[in-house]
Design a protein around this motif. Structure first.
Motif, PDB file in Angstrom:
ATOM      1  N   GLU A  76       6.669   9.456  -9.991  1.00 38.43           N
ATOM      2  CA  GLU A  76       7.562   8.475  -9.372  1.00 38.43           C
ATOM      3  C   GLU A  76       8.226   7.584 -10.426  1.00 38.43           C
ATOM      4  O   GLU A  76       8.307   6.372 -10.298  1.00 38.43           O
ATOM      5  CB  GLU A  76       6.795   7.649  -8.337  1.00 38.43           C
ATOM      6  N   ARG A  77       8.741   8.231 -11.465  1.00 41.85           N
ATOM      7  CA  ARG A  77       9.325   7.487 -12.583  1.00 41.85           C
ATOM      8  C   ARG A  77      10.543   6.666 -12.185  1.00 41.85           C
ATOM      9  O   ARG A  77      10.792   5.617 -12.773  1.00 41.85           O
ATOM     10  CB  ARG A  77       9.638   8.426 -13.734  1.00 41.85           C
ATOM     11  N   ASP A  78      11.312   7.112 -11.207  1.00 45.26           N
ATOM     12  CA  ASP A  78      12.490   6.343 -10.800  1.00 45.26           C
ATOM     13  C   ASP A  78      12.091   4.992 -10.207  1.00 45.26           C
ATOM     14  O   ASP A  78      12.701   3.965 -10.520  1.00 45.26           O
ATOM     15  CB  ASP A  78      13.338   7.127  -9.788  1.00 45.26           C
ATOM     16  N   ALA A  79      11.061   4.973  -9.370  1.00 42.37           N
ATOM     17  CA  ALA A  79      10.594   3.719  -8.774  1.00 42.37           C
ATOM     18  C   ALA A  79       9.990   2.811  -9.840  1.00 42.37           C
ATOM     19  O   ALA A  79      10.196   1.591  -9.817  1.00 42.37           O
ATOM     20  CB  ALA A  79       9.572   3.996  -7.676  1.00 42.37           C
ATOM     21  N   ILE A  80       9.279   3.403 -10.776  1.00 43.30           N
ATOM     22  CA  ILE A  80       8.669   2.624 -11.860  1.00 43.30           C
ATOM     23  C   ILE A  80       9.767   2.024 -12.736  1.00 43.30           C
ATOM     24  O   ILE A  80       9.768   0.829 -13.033  1.00 43.30           O
ATOM     25  CB  ILE A  80       7.701   3.497 -12.679  1.00 43.30           C
ATOM     26  N   ASP A 129       0.838  -1.192   0.000  1.00 39.69           N
ATOM     27  CA  ASP A 129       0.000   0.000   0.000  1.00 39.69           C
ATOM     28  C   ASP A 129       0.881   1.254   0.000  1.00 39.69           C
ATOM     29  O   ASP A 129       1.735   1.418   0.866  1.00 39.69           O
ATOM     30  CB  ASP A 129      -0.920  -0.021   1.227  1.00 39.69           C
ATOM     31  N   GLY A 130       0.694   2.107  -0.992  1.00 46.52           N
ATOM     32  CA  GLY A 130       1.420   3.373  -1.061  1.00 46.52           C
ATOM     33  C   GLY A 130       2.784   3.312  -1.741  1.00 46.52           C
ATOM     34  O   GLY A 130       3.419   4.341  -1.924  1.00 46.52           O
ATOM     35  N   ASP A 131       3.269   2.129  -2.118  1.00 44.71           N
ATOM     36  CA  ASP A 131       4.600   1.965  -2.711  1.00 44.71           C
ATOM     37  C   ASP A 131       4.451   1.546  -4.174  1.00 44.71           C
ATOM     38  O   ASP A 131       4.259   0.367  -4.472  1.00 44.71           O
ATOM     39  CB  ASP A 131       5.380   0.913  -1.915  1.00 44.71           C
ATOM     40  N   ILE A 132       4.557   2.503  -5.088  1.00 39.78           N
ATOM     41  CA  ILE A 132       4.306   2.203  -6.504  1.00 39.78           C
ATOM     42  C   ILE A 132       5.328   1.236  -7.082  1.00 39.78           C
ATOM     43  O   ILE A 132       4.995   0.385  -7.906  1.00 39.78           O
ATOM     44  CB  ILE A 132       4.208   3.493  -7.348  1.00 39.78           C
ATOM     45  N   GLY A 133       6.593   1.327  -6.664  1.00 41.70           N
ATOM     46  CA  GLY A 133       7.607   0.412  -7.175  1.00 41.70           C
ATOM     47  C   GLY A 133       7.300  -1.027  -6.808  1.00 41.70           C
ATOM     48  O   GLY A 133       7.328  -1.927  -7.662  1.00 41.70           O
ATOM     49  N   ARG A 134       6.960  -1.260  -5.564  1.00 35.63           N
ATOM     50  CA  ARG A 134       6.638  -2.622  -5.119  1.00 35.63           C
ATOM     51  C   ARG A 134       5.314  -3.083  -5.729  1.00 35.63           C
ATOM     52  O   ARG A 134       5.162  -4.252  -6.067  1.00 35.63           O
ATOM     53  CB  ARG A 134       6.597  -2.689  -3.589  1.00 35.63           C
ATOM     54  N   GLN A 135       4.354  -2.155  -5.889  1.00 36.90           N
ATOM     55  CA  GLN A 135       3.096  -2.532  -6.537  1.00 36.90           C
ATOM     56  C   GLN A 135       3.343  -2.956  -7.986  1.00 36.90           C
ATOM     57  O   GLN A 135       2.751  -3.928  -8.462  1.00 36.90           O
ATOM     58  CB  GLN A 135       2.078  -1.394  -6.483  1.00 36.90           C
ATOM     59  N   ASN A 195      -9.511   0.284  -7.754  1.00 29.67           N
ATOM     60  CA  ASN A 195      -9.482   0.364  -6.292  1.00 29.67           C
ATOM     61  C   ASN A 195      -8.606   1.563  -5.947  1.00 29.67           C
ATOM     62  O   ASN A 195      -7.531   1.738  -6.534  1.00 29.67           O
ATOM     63  CB  ASN A 195      -8.900  -0.945  -5.732  1.00 29.67           C
ATOM     64  N   ASP A 196      -9.024   2.370  -4.997  1.00 30.27           N
ATOM     65  CA  ASP A 196      -8.254   3.567  -4.647  1.00 30.27           C
ATOM     66  C   ASP A 196      -6.821   3.262  -4.223  1.00 30.27           C
ATOM     67  O   ASP A 196      -5.939   4.097  -4.375  1.00 30.27           O
ATOM     68  CB  ASP A 196      -8.952   4.357  -3.535  1.00 30.27           C
ATOM     69  N   ALA A 197      -6.573   2.066  -3.699  1.00 32.03           N
ATOM     70  CA  ALA A 197      -5.230   1.706  -3.235  1.00 32.03           C
ATOM     71  C   ALA A 197      -4.298   1.328  -4.390  1.00 32.03           C
ATOM     72  O   ALA A 197      -3.076   1.327  -4.220  1.00 32.03           O
ATOM     73  CB  ALA A 197      -5.292   0.561  -2.229  1.00 32.03           C
ATOM     74  N   PHE A 198      -4.855   1.014  -5.567  1.00 29.41           N
ATOM     75  CA  PHE A 198      -4.003   0.677  -6.710  1.00 29.41           C
ATOM     76  C   PHE A 198      -3.333   1.943  -7.229  1.00 29.41           C
ATOM     77  O   PHE A 198      -3.999   2.930  -7.534  1.00 29.41           O
ATOM     78  CB  PHE A 198      -4.807   0.060  -7.854  1.00 29.41           C
TER      79      PHE A 198
END
Length: 138
Positions: free
Chosen positions: A92-96, A50-56, A121-124
């Motif tokens: 957050e392009r670096d994490a992506i 939740d909240g971490d785009i790289g890990r998502q 989903n809002d969390a995505f």
């Protein structure tokens, strides 16, 4: 022969929501593999990272690999990806990029990054959709 639907073990069963995770459509040249957009859900539909785009993104790509494996394909068979990125996290392009490089190394597919106001989903924070994968019949 028409479309066949696959329910991969390791990805949530989406049929109660009215869509398939994987559909195979036979063609004269082989099978066209269609995979629904993948998000950071586990098999119990619980959000991962939740909240971490790289890990998502990493989890979404893991789910994509599981979906493809269910029909004998791999991430190496993917020629192009569409990344639907929640507009609030498009910066957050670096994490992506780091998640893409960690998954594909120096042999990545083509990719289109699309900023969207929201996802299912809002969390995505991100959703990954591959282009059609073709597998030759043997």
């Amino acid at each position: 022969m028409g479309r066949s639907v696959h329910v991969p073990t390791g990805v949530f069963d989406s049929r109660p929501f009215g869509f398939a995770q994987v559909a195979v459509v036979p063609t004269p040249f082989g099978d066209a593999i269609h995979v629904s957009g993948q998000v950071a859900w586990d098999t119990d539909r619980k959000i991962v990272a939740d909240g971490d785009i790289g890990r998502q993104l990493e989890k979404s790509l893991e789910n994509l690999a599981v979906a493809l494996a269910s029909v004998g394909a791999t991430l190496d068979d993917v020629g192009a990806l569409r990344l639907y990125i929640k507009q609030s996290h498009i910066h957050e392009r670096d994490a992506i990029s780091a998640a893409l490089v960690a998954t594909f190394g120096d042999n990545p597919p083509c990719a289109t990054w699309i900023g969207v106001p929201s996802l299912a989903n809002d969390a995505f924070l991100i959703e990954v959709e591959p282009a059609v994968v073709f597998l030759a019949r043997t």
